[in-house]
Design a protein around this motif. Sequence first.
Motif, PDB file in Angstrom:
ATOM      1  N   ALA A   1     -13.942  -0.529   4.655  1.00  0.00           N
ATOM      2  CA  ALA A   1     -12.489  -0.532   4.454  1.00  0.00           C
ATOM      3  C   ALA A   1     -12.042  -1.498   3.355  1.00  0.00           C
ATOM      4  N   GLY A   2     -12.983  -2.033   2.619  1.00  0.00           N
ATOM      5  CA  GLY A   2     -12.698  -2.921   1.493  1.00  0.00           C
ATOM      6  C   GLY A   2     -14.032  -3.430   0.974  1.00  0.00           C
ATOM      7  N   PRO A   3     -14.070  -3.874  -0.297  1.00  0.00           N
ATOM      8  CA  PRO A   3     -15.341  -4.323  -0.865  1.00  0.00           C
ATOM      9  C   PRO A   3     -15.898  -5.575  -0.175  1.00  0.00           C
ATOM     10  N   ILE A   4     -17.217  -5.705  -0.240  1.00  0.00           N
ATOM     11  CA  ILE A   4     -17.886  -6.832   0.420  1.00  0.00           C
ATOM     12  C   ILE A   4     -18.505  -7.732  -0.643  1.00  0.00           C
ATOM     13  N   MET A   5     -18.212  -9.009  -0.550  1.00  0.00           N
ATOM     14  CA  MET A   5     -18.719  -9.966  -1.541  1.00  0.00           C
ATOM     15  C   MET A   5     -19.850 -10.779  -0.933  1.00  0.00           C
ATOM     16  N   HIS A   6     -20.741 -11.281  -1.778  1.00  0.00           N
ATOM     17  CA  HIS A   6     -21.687 -12.264  -1.255  1.00  0.00           C
ATOM     18  C   HIS A   6     -21.899 -13.397  -2.247  1.00  0.00           C
ATOM     19  N   ARG A   7     -22.163 -14.560  -1.677  1.00  0.00           N
ATOM     20  CA  ARG A   7     -22.485 -15.740  -2.495  1.00  0.00           C
ATOM     21  C   ARG A   7     -23.708 -16.410  -1.899  1.00  0.00           C
ATOM     22  N   LEU A   8     -24.600 -16.849  -2.786  1.00  0.00           N
ATOM     23  CA  LEU A   8     -25.686 -17.725  -2.355  1.00  0.00           C
ATOM     24  C   LEU A   8     -25.402 -19.046  -3.055  1.00  0.00           C
ATOM     25  N   THR A   9     -25.142 -20.067  -2.249  1.00  0.00           N
ATOM     26  CA  THR A   9     -24.520 -21.277  -2.778  1.00  0.00           C
ATOM     27  C   THR A   9     -25.265 -22.526  -2.334  1.00  0.00           C
ATOM     28  N   ILE A  10     -25.344 -23.491  -3.234  1.00  0.00           N
ATOM     29  CA  ILE A  10     -25.753 -24.832  -2.801  1.00  0.00           C
ATOM     30  C   ILE A  10     -24.444 -25.555  -2.512  1.00  0.00           C
ATOM     31  N   LEU A  11     -24.187 -25.770  -1.231  1.00  0.00           N
ATOM     32  CA  LEU A  11     -22.905 -26.376  -0.853  1.00  0.00           C
ATOM     33  C   LEU A  11     -22.892 -27.847  -1.213  1.00  0.00           C
ATOM     34  N   HIS A  12     -21.774 -28.304  -1.720  1.00  0.00           N
ATOM     35  CA  HIS A  12     -21.619 -29.748  -1.923  1.00  0.00           C
ATOM     36  C   HIS A  12     -21.541 -30.399  -0.534  1.00  0.00           C
ATOM     37  N   THR A  13     -22.332 -31.436  -0.319  1.00  0.00           N
ATOM     38  CA  THR A  13     -22.346 -32.044   1.021  1.00  0.00           C
ATOM     39  C   THR A  13     -21.907 -33.499   0.972  1.00  0.00           C
TER      40      THR A  13
END
Length: 331
Positions: free
Chosen positions: A315-327
Motif C-alpha cells: 500500500a506504499g513503497p518500502i524503504m530500507h537503510r543499513l546504518t552505523i548509528l551514532h551512539t
Amino acid sequence: MEKIKLPNSSLIKSLYDKYYIKEQHKEFVSSHWKLHSEQFNVKLEEKEGYIYIHSLQGLGFGDLITRDPFKKLLNYICNFSYFAKLPQRTNVVKLLIPSLKICKSMGAYFSFDCLKQVYALELIMRHTSMKRKNKRLVFLIIGDGYGFLSSLIKAVIPNSTVVLVDIGKVLLFQSIYCQKAHPKALHFGIEEGYKKELVDFLYCPTEDLEKLTFTFDIAVNIASMQEMNASTVERYFQFMRKNCNKDNLFYCCNRESKTMPGGEVSEFRKYPWDTRDKHLVDEYCPWYKYSLAYRQTKYGPKLLGIRIPFINYFAGPIMHRLTILHTERET
Ligand SMILES: C[S@@+](CC[C@H](N)C(=O)[O-])C[C@H]1O[C@@H](n2cnc3c(N)ncnc32)[C@H](O)[C@@H]1O
C-alpha cells in the motif's frame, strides 16, 4: 492438538499466562496491534514439561504457516521472480539450505516473508567486517513475527546471541517457533536467571526493554517500526544509541509512510535519525516491491486499464537503510 517438548516450556507458560490469561501490559502497543492481537486465537497448556497446543493462530505478522497449496505456489513463483532478477545469488543460495531446514522444523513453508528476510541477512552479513565476525555477535531483533530471522541468524552464525523484543502476545509465538527450530540451544526469558555469555536466545517483552544489559553489535527491524507509535520508535532509537557498540549496524526496513487504524502516521524519514548516522545503504528496498496472492488488493499493475490478477503492490513503497548509528558509547 499438538503435544511438544521444548527446552524451556516454563517460559512459554509464563508468557501465555501473562499476556493471554491475565492480559497484562498494553504499553507500547499501537492501535494497529491492538486491533490485530484481539483476533489471535491462542490456547495452550503446560503439563509435566510438555506444551499442549490447542490453537496457535496469529494475524498480521507473517505468512509462514499455511496448508493451502495454491497460496504456497504463488509464494514460490514470487520468490523465484525476485531471485531471477536480483544480484548476490550465490550468497542467497548459501542461506537457502539453513532457511529450508528452519521452515521444516517450524512446520512452516518458505514464503515471501522468509525470502525478504534472507535478502536482509545477506546484506547485513556482506557489511559485517571480519573483526566483528571473529567475536560473538549480539543481535537485537525488534518485532520478529514468528522468529524466522532470529532462527536463521543462529543457524548461520552459531557464535551469536539473539535478543528478541516484541509485544508479549507475539513474543509467545517467537518463543515457541525459535525453540522448535533450535531445540538444543539455550533459551531464556528476561526474568529468568542466565549468564549473559551462555545465552543463545533471550526473549524480552517490549515494556522490559530497559532491563536489557547487553551491548549490541547488530540491530534489525523489518516491517515493525511502521506499525509503532512515534514515541515507541523514538524509545527504540534512544535505547540503541545507548546500548549498541560504536561500530554497530542497524538494518531498518519499513514503509515510507503508513497510517494506523487510530490515525497515527509512521514515517520512515521522520524516525529520529541523526546527521551523524552513517547510512551504508539508503534506498527503496529492491526485494520488497510486490507479492503474489489470490486476494487482489487495491494496488497492483494494470494492463489496458485492467488489474493484472495475483500481483499486488504494497500500500506504499518500502524503504530500507543499513546504518552505523551514532551512539553515546566510547567503544
Ligand atoms: C508485520 S510484523 C513483521 C514481522 C517480521 N519482522 C517480518 O518482516 O515478517 C510486525 C512485527 O512488529 C511487532 N511489534 C509491534 N509492536 C511492537 C513493539 N512495540 N515492539 C516490538 N515489536 C513490535 C509485531 O508484534 C510483529 O512481530
